[in-house]
Write a protein that holds these residues in place. Structure first.
Motif, PDB file in Angstrom:
ATOM      1  N   TYR A 540       1.026  -1.245  -0.035  1.00  0.00           N
ATOM      2  CA  TYR A 540       0.097  -0.021  -0.029  1.00  0.00           C
ATOM      3  C   TYR A 540       1.111   1.163   0.051  1.00  0.00           C
ATOM      4  CZ  TYR A 540      -3.873  -3.027   1.242  1.00  0.00           C
ATOM      5  OH  TYR A 540      -4.637  -3.974   1.079  1.00  0.00           O
ATOM      6  N   HIS A 541       0.276   2.190  -0.477  1.00  0.00           N
ATOM      7  CA  HIS A 541       0.976   3.439  -0.622  1.00  0.00           C
ATOM      8  C   HIS A 541       0.171   4.615  -0.737  1.00  0.00           C
ATOM      9  CE1 HIS A 541       0.614   4.159  -5.046  1.00  0.00           C
ATOM     10  NE2 HIS A 541       0.472   2.748  -5.197  1.00  0.00           N
ATOM     11  N   GLY A 542       0.349   5.862  -0.463  1.00  0.00           N
ATOM     12  CA  GLY A 542      -0.266   7.001  -0.634  1.00  0.00           C
ATOM     13  C   GLY A 542       0.602   8.250  -0.238  1.00  0.00           C
ATOM     14  N   ARG A 543      -0.251   9.554   0.141  1.00  0.00           N
ATOM     15  CA  ARG A 543       0.369  10.616   0.358  1.00  0.00           C
ATOM     16  C   ARG A 543      -0.766  11.087   1.469  1.00  0.00           C
ATOM     17  NH1 ARG A 543       3.749  14.819  -1.413  1.00  0.00           N
ATOM     18  NH2 ARG A 543       4.445  13.161  -3.083  1.00  0.00           N
ATOM     19  N   ASP A 544       0.129  11.768   2.722  1.00  0.00           N
ATOM     20  CA  ASP A 544      -0.937  12.563   3.568  1.00  0.00           C
ATOM     21  C   ASP A 544      -0.136  13.710   3.808  1.00  0.00           C
ATOM     22  OD1 ASP A 544       1.250  11.867   5.135  1.00  0.00           O
ATOM     23  OD2 ASP A 544       0.319  10.215   6.312  1.00  0.00           O
ATOM     24  N   SER A 545      -0.508  14.224   5.044  1.00  0.00           N
ATOM     25  CA  SER A 545      -0.064  15.742   5.293  1.00  0.00           C
ATOM     26  C   SER A 545       1.366  15.590   5.684  1.00  0.00           C
ATOM     27  CB  SER A 545      -0.637  16.434   6.600  1.00  0.00           C
ATOM     28  OG  SER A 545      -0.372  15.480   7.806  1.00  0.00           O
ATOM     29  N   ASP A 546       2.048  14.377   5.796  1.00  0.00           N
ATOM     30  CA  ASP A 546       3.515  14.346   6.211  1.00  0.00           C
ATOM     31  C   ASP A 546       4.287  13.867   5.024  1.00  0.00           C
ATOM     32  OD1 ASP A 546       3.280  14.772   8.993  1.00  0.00           O
ATOM     33  OD2 ASP A 546       2.624  12.498   9.451  1.00  0.00           O
ATOM     34  N   GLY A 547       3.396  13.785   3.906  1.00  0.00           N
ATOM     35  CA  GLY A 547       4.253  13.433   2.580  1.00  0.00           C
ATOM     36  C   GLY A 547       3.792  11.985   2.086  1.00  0.00           C
ATOM     37  N   SER A 548       4.669  11.545   1.209  1.00  0.00           N
ATOM     38  CA  SER A 548       4.319  10.117   0.634  1.00  0.00           C
ATOM     39  C   SER A 548       4.952   9.123   1.594  1.00  0.00           C
ATOM     40  CB  SER A 548       5.374   9.970  -0.522  1.00  0.00           C
ATOM     41  OG  SER A 548       4.870  10.917  -1.614  1.00  0.00           O
ATOM     42  N   TRP A 549       4.216   7.909   1.505  1.00  0.00           N
ATOM     43  CA  TRP A 549       4.230   6.804   2.571  1.00  0.00           C
ATOM     44  C   TRP A 549       4.001   5.528   1.601  1.00  0.00           C
ATOM     45  CZ3 TRP A 549       0.263   3.407   2.888  1.00  0.00           C
ATOM     46  CH2 TRP A 549      -1.111   3.828   2.999  1.00  0.00           C
ATOM     47  N   SER A 550       4.667   4.432   2.071  1.00  0.00           N
ATOM     48  CA  SER A 550       4.352   3.220   1.673  1.00  0.00           C
ATOM     49  C   SER A 550       4.635   2.031   2.951  1.00  0.00           C
ATOM     50  CB  SER A 550       5.016   2.887   0.326  1.00  0.00           C
ATOM     51  OG  SER A 550       6.448   2.738   0.859  1.00  0.00           O
ATOM     52  N   GLU A 551       3.965   0.973   2.471  1.00  0.00           N
ATOM     53  CA  GLU A 551       4.224  -0.187   3.418  1.00  0.00           C
ATOM     54  C   GLU A 551       4.004  -1.601   2.649  1.00  0.00           C
ATOM     55  OE1 GLU A 551      -0.188  -0.558   5.502  1.00  0.00           O
ATOM     56  OE2 GLU A 551       1.505   0.334   6.658  1.00  0.00           O
TER      57      GLU A 551
END
Length: 637
Positions: A540-551
């Motif tokens: 899974y991956h995406g973007r939020d207020s802290d920036g891009s993320w993935s796991e």
């Protein structure tokens, strides 16, 4: 040899020492000086008083292979009791002085005059370098000649108040600086400290102690209580244990001075008790209660004075149930960075505390003119279980080397019947037994770690680590998640012996915010027994207020415990995210399954390693906590 008649009384006088310039007439105490071929009278001097000195005029001895004779004798006093100095003529032509004070002897030779040294700049405890020798000032004082006898190198002036500075250096070096009446460059006398046995004088030639018979069975001059003095030859002050009377013993009899307050702390070692410490049997002849006040709180302790005829005096200190055996130490033998550290015999001592110590009460015998209210700046440097201790006054500094003792060691040494009180809190030089336990734990942990790595190496060497199946699975696009339509069977494969199996699943299909689960069943074709595993892979991956993320990722693995040998078929059933079927590019789920038989499982190694490290970590925390508690009491860190 020069022989003649005393100009004052006519009695025969003679000069047998070639270096002597004056001789004291034994009949009238006139100081007779050589004046060419004539003899002149230079006034009179008092007769020497009886002291506890074992020496006498005319005695012969041998030091370092060189014989000598005592040819002259001076008695000096600085107001706290007389001391003796003996003029020595060596067989090799040298002359020197043998100084005697409080049972200690110092043999000194003339080193000439040292220019530029000022008396007012030399204070007890100060370090200086003299003729390329490091020195520590131990005492600064003054005294007058009160009596004389025999042959002397120069005239005697009883009215002159002579100032001196005594200092010590490494390896027993002793230096005395004679400033005369303060206003001259000092004469330097160099030598060393000696025990009575080192003077090389036959025991039968030594003078009997003069005060012993008079004082050994004395009585208190205030309450008439019996006083059995254990070191009458060395005692200057006696404090009655019954009434607290302080008495002077310097003149061979007791003289009442004043009443003292009795100690508040109970004494665990009685007067007269004998105990073996450092291989020597000591006798307790006195004790004093001292204290310091820190932030308004008084902290008292007891110091027991121990005596041995050959070793002299030493101390045993007790504070809050902690015991320290203290032996005299020449200041020059310890290197000091004041209030920072000390170095002695290759060991570094950290500064722990510096307080003003006050003498509050005394009981028994003492070799100096002790009195209530005496103060000294006491500084302690520690390297548990040892310590270097400095007691400094305006005119004198003394050093001791301490060794921590447990109450059990003290009780056994003095054969005490009662159990001593247990220690309270942590003492400055108390050994950290938790640190010793940490050392033991680390040693055993090292042994077990070697065994652990050896076992792991053996298991790795014995493991087959054989790849038994490499299966590519393709699930059709129309298959339903977790249903028989998503099921796949492998070709049969062989497990040659009992052993574990590692199953690795690697996705060929790219996962995009989705998951795939693989249910694997190893079916034994002979027994129909099934060994199962399940591995889920997601990304899974995406973007939020802290920036891009993935796991997550595209790979997973699982270990199966021991699987019996035999012929097996792998059955896989695939589950997947239902949302995946709506993606236009879906061509079906594809992944690879790799089975490795009898491969080392590192998880047991990691678990064993963690368990092995738990002990040292807990032991370290405990040892560190002990040190934290110790140094909380320090006022120099």
């Amino acid at each position: 040899m020069t022989q003649g008649a005393c100009p004052s009384c006519g009695a025969s006088v003679e000069f047998t020492a070639g270096s002597a310039q004056v001789v004291v007439c034994g009949h009238c105490q006139t100081v007779v000086a050589r004046a060419g071929a004539e003899l002149e009278a230079h006034g009179q001097v008092a007769r020497v008083v009886e002291t506890d000195s074992p020496l006498r005029l005319g005695l012969e001895g041998r030091i370092n292979g060189t014989s000598y004779q005592l040819v002259g004798h001076l008695q000096k006093d600085h107001g706290a009791g007389p001391w003796d100095e003996w003029y020595v003529e060596m067989s090799d032509g040298r002359t020197g002085w043998l100084s005697e004070s409080e049972g200690a002897f110092h043999l000194l030779f003339d080193g000439g005059v040292e220019e530029g040294l000022q008396l007012d700049s030399l204070h007890p405890g100060e370090r200086l370098r003299l003729r390329n020798r490091p020195l520590v000032v131990e005492e600064r004082g003054h005294g007058q000649v009160t009596a004389a006898e025999g042959q002397l190198p120069s005239d005697v002036d009883p009215s002159e108040d002579s100032w001196y500075v005594d200092a010590t250096g490494p390896r027993g070096l002793f230096v005395s600086l004679d400033f005369g009446s303060r206003d001259r460059d000092p004469e330097v006398f160099l030598g060393q400290k000696l025990e009575l046995s080192q003077l090389g004088i036959p025991a039968g030639d030594l003078r009997p102690r003069v005060r012993k018979a008079q004082l050994q069975q004395a009585r208190c001059t205030n309450c008439n209580g019996p006083l059995e003095l254990r070191a009458p030859d060395q005692t200057l002050r006696v404090a009655c244990p019954y009434c607290g009377a302080l008495m002077d013993a310097s003149q061979g009899k007791l003289k009442f001075l004043k009443l003292l307050q009795k100690p508040e702390l109970p004494a665990d070692i009685p007067l007269g008790a004998k105990g073996t410490l450092d291989g020597v049997e000591w006798i307790c002849i006195g004790y004093q209660e001292r204290s310091c006040t820190v932030e308004g709180t008084r902290y008292p302790w007891l110091e027991y004075l121990l005596y041995h005829p050959a070793r002299g005096f030493t101390w045993l200190m007790e504070s809050n149930g902690h015991w320290v055996f203290l032996k005299p130490l020449a200041a020059g033998d310890a290197e000091l960075v004041p209030h920072v550290s000390a170095h002695y015999e290759g060991r570094r001592y950290k500064a722990f505390q510096s307080v003003q110590a006050v003498t509050d009460a005394v009981v028994g015998e003492f070799y100096w003119k002790v009195t209530r209210g005496e103060t000294a700046q006491a500084t302690e440097y520690v390297a548990p279980p040892y310590s270097v201790n400095e007691d400094a006054t305006d005119n004198e500094v003394s050093y001791t080397h301490g060794e921590y003792l447990s109450p059990e060691q003290v009780r056994d040494a003095f054969k005490l019947k009662e159990t001593l009180p247990p220690p309270r809190g942590i003492a400055p030089s108390q050994p950290n037994k938790r640190r010793a336990a940490l050392t033991t734990t680390l040693k055993w942990t090292g042994v077990w770690l070697l065994g652990l790595f050896a076992l792991s190496a053996v298991l790795h060497a014995r493991a087959m680590n054989a790849q038994v199946l490499d299966l590519q699975v393709q699930v059709s696009p129309g298959a339903a998640s977790g249903t028989p339509s998503a099921m796949h069977f492998s070709e049969p494969f062989e497990l040659a012996r009992d052993g574990n199996v590692r199953a690795e699943v690697t996705m060929s299909t790219t996962l995009d915010n989705s998951w795939v689960g693989v249910q694997g069943d190893l079916v034994n074709q002979d027994t129909q027994e099934v060994v199962s595993f399940y591995e889920e892979i997601s990304y899974y991956h995406g973007r939020d207020s802290d920036g891009s993320w993935s796991e997550g990722g595209n790979h997973g693995s699982v270990f199966l415990s021991t699987v019996p040998k035999g012929t097996y078929v792998l059955r896989t059933t695939t589950s997947f995210d239902p949302a995946m079927k709506f993606k236009s590019n879906l061509q079906g789920v594809s992944y690879r399954v790799l089975l490795t038989h009898d491969t080392p499982n590192e998880s047991w190694f990691v678990i064993a390693l963690v368990l092995l490290l738990v002990g040292p970590v807990l032991s370290f925390i405990s040892a560190h906590g002990f040190e934290t508690e110790r140094w909380k009491e320090s006022n120099l860190q």
